[in-house]
Design an enzyme around this catalytic site. Sequence first.
Site, short mmCIF file in Angstrom:
data_model
loop_
_atom_site.label_atom_id
_atom_site.label_comp_id
_atom_site.label_asym_id
_atom_site.label_seq_id
_atom_site.Cartn_x
_atom_site.Cartn_y
_atom_site.Cartn_z
N LYS A 72 0.86 -1.19 0.00
CA LYS A 72 0.00 0.00 0.00
C LYS A 72 0.89 1.24 0.00
CE LYS A 72 -3.90 2.01 2.60
NZ LYS A 72 -4.82 1.81 3.76
N SER A 148 -9.76 1.89 2.73
CA SER A 148 -8.84 2.64 1.90
C SER A 148 -7.80 1.79 1.17
CB SER A 148 -8.13 3.70 2.74
OG SER A 148 -7.31 3.08 3.72
N SER A 172 -9.91 -0.50 6.97
CA SER A 172 -9.33 -0.34 5.63
C SER A 172 -8.62 -1.54 5.04
CB SER A 172 -8.37 0.85 5.61
OG SER A 172 -9.10 2.03 5.44
N1 GLN Z 1 -13.30 4.18 6.23
C1 GLN Z 1 -12.62 4.62 7.41
C2 GLN Z 1 -12.21 6.06 7.26
O1 GLN Z 1 -12.50 6.62 6.28
C3 GLN Z 1 -11.47 3.72 7.71
C4 GLN Z 1 -10.22 4.07 7.02
C5 GLN Z 1 -9.04 3.24 7.42
O2 GLN Z 1 -9.17 2.20 8.07
N2 GLN Z 1 -7.87 3.72 7.07
O3 GLN Z 1 -11.59 6.63 8.10
#
Ligand code: GLN
Length: 473
Positions: A72, A148, A172
Site C-alpha cells: 500500500k 482505503s 481499511s
Molecule cells: N473508512 C474509514 C475512514 O474513512 C477507515 C479508514 C481506514 O481504516 N484507514 O476513516
Amino acid sequence: MSLATQTLASLRRRIADGEIHPRDVVADLATAIDAGNPQLGAYLSWDAERALAEAEKADLSLPLAGLPVGIKDNINVTGQPCTCGSKMLAENYTAPYDAGAIVRLRAGGAVPFGRLNMDEFAMGSTTENSALGLTRNPHDPQRVPGGSSGGSAAAVAGHLAIAALGSDTGGSIRQPAALCGCVGLKPTYGRISRYGLVAFASSLDQIGPLTKTVEDAALLLNHLCGKDGRDSTSLDTPVPDFTSALGRDIQGLRIGLPKEYFIDGLHPGVSASVKAAVDRLAALGAELVEVSLPHTDLGVATYYIVAPAEASANLARFDGVRYGHRSEEATDLMEHYFKSRAEGFGPEVKRRILLGTYVLSSGYYDAYYLKAQRARTLIRRDFEQAFEKVDLLISPTSPAPAHKLGELKDNPLAAYLEDVFTIPANLAGLPAISVPCSPVEVEGVALPVGLQLIGKPLDELTVLRAADAFERG
Ligand code: GLN
C-alpha cells in the site's frame, strides 16, 4: 497458467522443489500488471526491473523465498515513492528508509513489489478519495473496490498481486478485502510496527496482510510481527508460528453473535450470506452464542472524533517545508503554509483536518474529544465482557456489497456509516479478519461478501484457526 494466479503457499512449495524460481513469479506478475492494471488501476507505480533483480538474488532457504508482495502506498520502502494517494507527496517524496514491517518482510525473504492505490492518507472506504487515479473492483468494473486499501484488495483479488500489505485504521484492510473477495487481517494493535507507516490516527492504525487464502495470511503474519524499538507502541510479546492455527477443527469453539450487529439496515443478500456462514460454522462444531455489545451505536461517532483529532495533529507535518507539495504562489511564510496545504490536500483530508482541529480546540475538547475517549472505553469494556463468554465474535464485514463508482462520493456521512462493523475492533485494539463467504447476486453479477471474525487481544491464532476451518468448509 500464469504464476500470478497462485498463492504464496503453493509458490513457496514449487520454489523449494526447484520447479520454479522467484524471478519467474515476478516476471509473470509484471506481465499480468502490464496487461491488467490499465483497466483495474490497482497500482500507482511498480518497478519490475528492480523486483526482478531482487528476486534473482533471493535466498531460497528463507520462508518467503523471493516472493513478491504488493505494498500500500503509505508504507515506506527505500528508494520507492510513497504518495499516500495524495498530491501532497506525489511530486517530490522518495522513501529514504524501509518501514519496520518491510524490514521484517525482507528478513523472511519477500520482495516488496509495486505501490498500491489508496484513499488519500487512508481516509475513505472506496479508494475514490485517491488524488492519483481510480481503482475498480475486479468483479465489476463499474463498482468500487472498497477502501482505503482498495488497490491492495483489487490487486490480490484480480491476480495482479500474490499478496499485499494494507493498513487498517477503521476497517481499511477488512472492508476492501470483503468487497473484492479476498482475505484481510488486521492484527492486534501493537503486533506490527507502525514505524514507516505514514500516520493517519496513531492509536488505531495497524498494518496487515491481504491475501488469497487464510493460509497465506498466516504465512505473511509470521514475517510482520514483533517488537520494534522505533515504534514505542509495538508490543514486546512472543510471536507464535501463526501457521500452527491451520488445518485444525473448531469443535466446541464458542462464537458470539453480537445482537447489535444483525440490524435492519443490512443488505438482504449480505444478511443471507452471513446467516449461511453461521450455519456452516455450527455444522463444523462451533457453539454459537448470542452476546450483546451495548455501546455499538457509539462506535461510528466515537471513531469520527478520535480519528480526525489524531489526523489533524499527524498531518500538521505536511507544510511544504520538510515534506510535501510546495506552492509556487506564496509570497510570505503564512501564505506558503496556507497555499501549500490548500493545493496539496484533497477535500476528504481537509474535512478531517477541520473536524479534528475543531474537536481538539479549547472549549470543545471536553464536549467532543474527551467524551469520545470515554465512549471508547465503554466500547472496549463491551468486548471484555463478551469475551468472558466466547472465544470469537462474528459479524458481516460491511453492511452492503460493493457500491457503484460515484454512489457515495457526495455523501460522506453515508460512507462513514458503512464502517459500523469494522470500527469497533480498531477502537478496542482487537485482531479481526475478513474472509469471503457466499457471494450475492446484484444486477446479474456475483459480488463478494465478507465474514468478519473478531478475536481477543493477541489471539490471532484463534481468529486464523476459525477462518481457515470456515474457508476449507
Ligand atoms: N473508512 C474509514 C475512514 O474513512 C477507515 C479508514 C481506514 O481504516 N484507514 O476513516
